[in-house]
Design a protein around this motif. Structure first.
Motif, PDB file in Angstrom:
ATOM      1  N   UNK A 267       0.897  -1.300  -0.018  1.00 30.48           N
ATOM      2  CA  UNK A 267      -0.059   0.153  -0.019  1.00 30.48           C
ATOM      3  C   UNK A 267       0.716   1.207  -0.155  1.00 30.48           C
ATOM      4  N   UNK A 268       2.027   1.157   0.295  1.00 26.94           N
ATOM      5  CA  UNK A 268       3.033   2.298   0.522  1.00 26.94           C
ATOM      6  C   UNK A 268       3.775   2.414  -0.885  1.00 26.94           C
ATOM      7  N   UNK A 269       3.594   1.473  -1.861  1.00 26.84           N
ATOM      8  CA  UNK A 269       4.387   1.666  -3.025  1.00 26.84           C
ATOM      9  C   UNK A 269       5.782   0.926  -3.069  1.00 26.84           C
TER      10      UNK A 269
ATOM     11  N   UNK B 120      -1.269  -4.866  -6.704  1.00 18.86           N
ATOM     12  CA  UNK B 120      -1.339  -4.050  -5.512  1.00 18.86           C
ATOM     13  C   UNK B 120      -1.625  -4.736  -4.255  1.00 18.86           C
ATOM     14  N   UNK B 121      -0.797  -4.945  -3.307  1.00 12.87           N
ATOM     15  CA  UNK B 121      -1.195  -5.806  -2.204  1.00 12.87           C
ATOM     16  C   UNK B 121      -1.921  -4.619  -1.118  1.00 12.87           C
ATOM     17  N   UNK B 122      -2.847  -5.378  -0.417  1.00 13.94           N
ATOM     18  CA  UNK B 122      -3.581  -4.628   0.522  1.00 13.94           C
ATOM     19  C   UNK B 122      -2.645  -3.793   1.742  1.00 13.94           C
ATOM     20  N   UNK B 123      -3.364  -3.071   2.317  1.00 12.37           N
ATOM     21  CA  UNK B 123      -2.418  -2.191   3.255  1.00 12.37           C
ATOM     22  C   UNK B 123      -1.824  -3.112   4.476  1.00 12.37           C
TER      23      UNK B 123
ATOM     24  N   UNK C   2       4.078  -5.431  10.221  1.00  9.26           N
ATOM     25  CA  UNK C   2       4.170  -4.484  11.317  1.00  9.26           C
ATOM     26  C   UNK C   2       4.630  -3.034  10.897  1.00  9.26           C
ATOM     27  N   UNK C   3       5.559  -2.960   9.805  1.00  6.72           N
ATOM     28  CA  UNK C   3       6.091  -1.390   9.618  1.00  6.72           C
ATOM     29  C   UNK C   3       4.582  -0.666   9.133  1.00  6.72           C
ATOM     30  N   UNK C   4       3.568  -1.327   8.408  1.00  7.95           N
ATOM     31  CA  UNK C   4       2.437  -0.640   8.036  1.00  7.95           C
ATOM     32  C   UNK C   4       1.525  -0.276   9.102  1.00  7.95           C
TER      33      UNK C   4
END
Length: 358
Positions: free
Chosen positions: A101-103, A164-167, A172-174
């Protein structure tokens, strides 16, 4: 010496026989070992053709590799080699990339195609896939899996597939980013301003006083409204209705006019031709011209006369039909309420005319 030599020569035939038997056994064993391999080549040869027809190029490639080995029959190798090159050219490949989700690019993703494992992890290499519609399932190490339906086309090489994977797949970093979003939730301090509106009503009340003053105006306005509306309604539409009435021209007028114009045209053409021919005869053979030439000129004169008569009658009939058209179709004259002149045609013997009251 001579007696012992035959005894020593006997072993030679026995040795030759032993060598022949050993060679025969060796050839038999080689043939026995070669038979299963030849049958496998033939089976791979047949299977490869059916797999190619069904579009299962991956399995067809494996079968063609098996039947193109040098140990297979020469006829099978001659066919399987070119077929293998064609299958390699038609076999599509895909290059898969995955981002969270953060690219950020993810490599720890398993890829399954129609339930079969295609790649245990992503390494940027091209992966061969059979042509046709397939269901790709991407399973990251953290987070939910993602599925998509993709149509793979034959001969398509290195097609890029980016998922594109989910958030939650960021692991953990997400999780920290959501707390970062919570500070904007400090908008609750903005809730007190709604409390300030309580103080504003007193300030807003002075502006609210003018509206009560306006209600006093509406009562006078309400009686005033009906009078303007009533005079505005009557004036327009009714007077505008009369103008659409226009005189209608009967079809007989146009037909008679056309006949009259045609008759005059015949008169003009035939008369010009007859006069020209008559002038030629006067200049060349008069008064001893041939009877046929004179008769032709007379016929042209007669046609011209008939055309003139038809033209005059047609135009006269057109004028008569126009003058006697129904009175209701004619526009009314200003200041005259009586209908126009009543006319009607009459025929008496060879005479024809118009009669009526003008």
């Amino acid at each position: 010496m001579n007696a012992s030599s035959p005894a020593r020569a006997r072993p030679a035939p026995t040795l030759a026989l032993a060598l022949a038997v050993a060679a025969a056994l060796a050839l038999t064993g080689a043939r026995a070992r070669a038979e299963p391999h030849k049958r496998a080549c033939a089976a791979a040869y047949e299977r490869a053709q059916g797999l190619r027809r069904d579009g299962k190029l991956l399995a067809a490639r494996e079968a063609l590799i098996a039947c193109s080995q040098p140990t297979c029959p020469a006829a099978a190798v001659a066919d399987c080699g070119p077929w293998l090159a064609e299958v390699e050219k038609s076999l599509p490949t895909v290059v898969i990339a995955a981002r969270d989700a953060h690219g950020r690019e993810r490599l720890d993703v398993r890829v399954l195609v129609d339930g079969r494992l295609l790649a245990a992890a992503l390494d940027g290499k091209a992966l061969p896939v059979d042509p046709g519609p397939h269901t790709f399932r991407y399973q990251p190490a953290w987070g939910p899996a993602v599925e998509e339906r993709v149509l793979i086309r034959e001969g398509e090489k290195n097609r890029a597939l980016t998922v594109a994977l989910g958030a939650s797949s960021a692991g953990a970093p997400a999780s920290p980013p959501p707390p970062a979003a919570s500070p904007p939730a400090a908008s609750p301090p903005a809730v007190p301003p709604p409390a300030s509106p309580a103080a504003s009503p007193p300030a807003a009340s002075p502006p609210a006083v003018p509206p009560p003053a306006s209600p006093s105006a509406p009562p006078p306005a309400s009686p005033a409204m009906p009078p303007p509306a009533s005079p505005a309604v009557p004036p327009p539409a009714s007077p505008a209705a009369p103008p659409p009435a226009e005189p209608a021209v009967p079809g007989l007028v146009w037909a008679s006019g056309a006949v009259g114009a045609a008759g005059l045209a015949v008169f003009a053409v035939a008369g010009a031709l007859s006069l020209s021919a008559e002038a030629d005869l006067r200049a060349t053979c008069a008064p001893r011209c041939a009877a046929d030439e004179v008769r032709a000129i007379r016929v042209q004169h007669a046609v011209a006369d008939i055309g003139l008569g038809v033209g005059v009658v047609g135009l006269g009939a057109a004028a008569w039909f126009y003058a006697t058209r129904p009175a209701a179709a004619r526009p009314p004259k200003a200041g005259a309420g009586a209908p126009g002149p009543a006319l009607r045609p009459f025929v008496a013997g060879t005479a024809a005319g118009i009669e009526g009251a003008f």
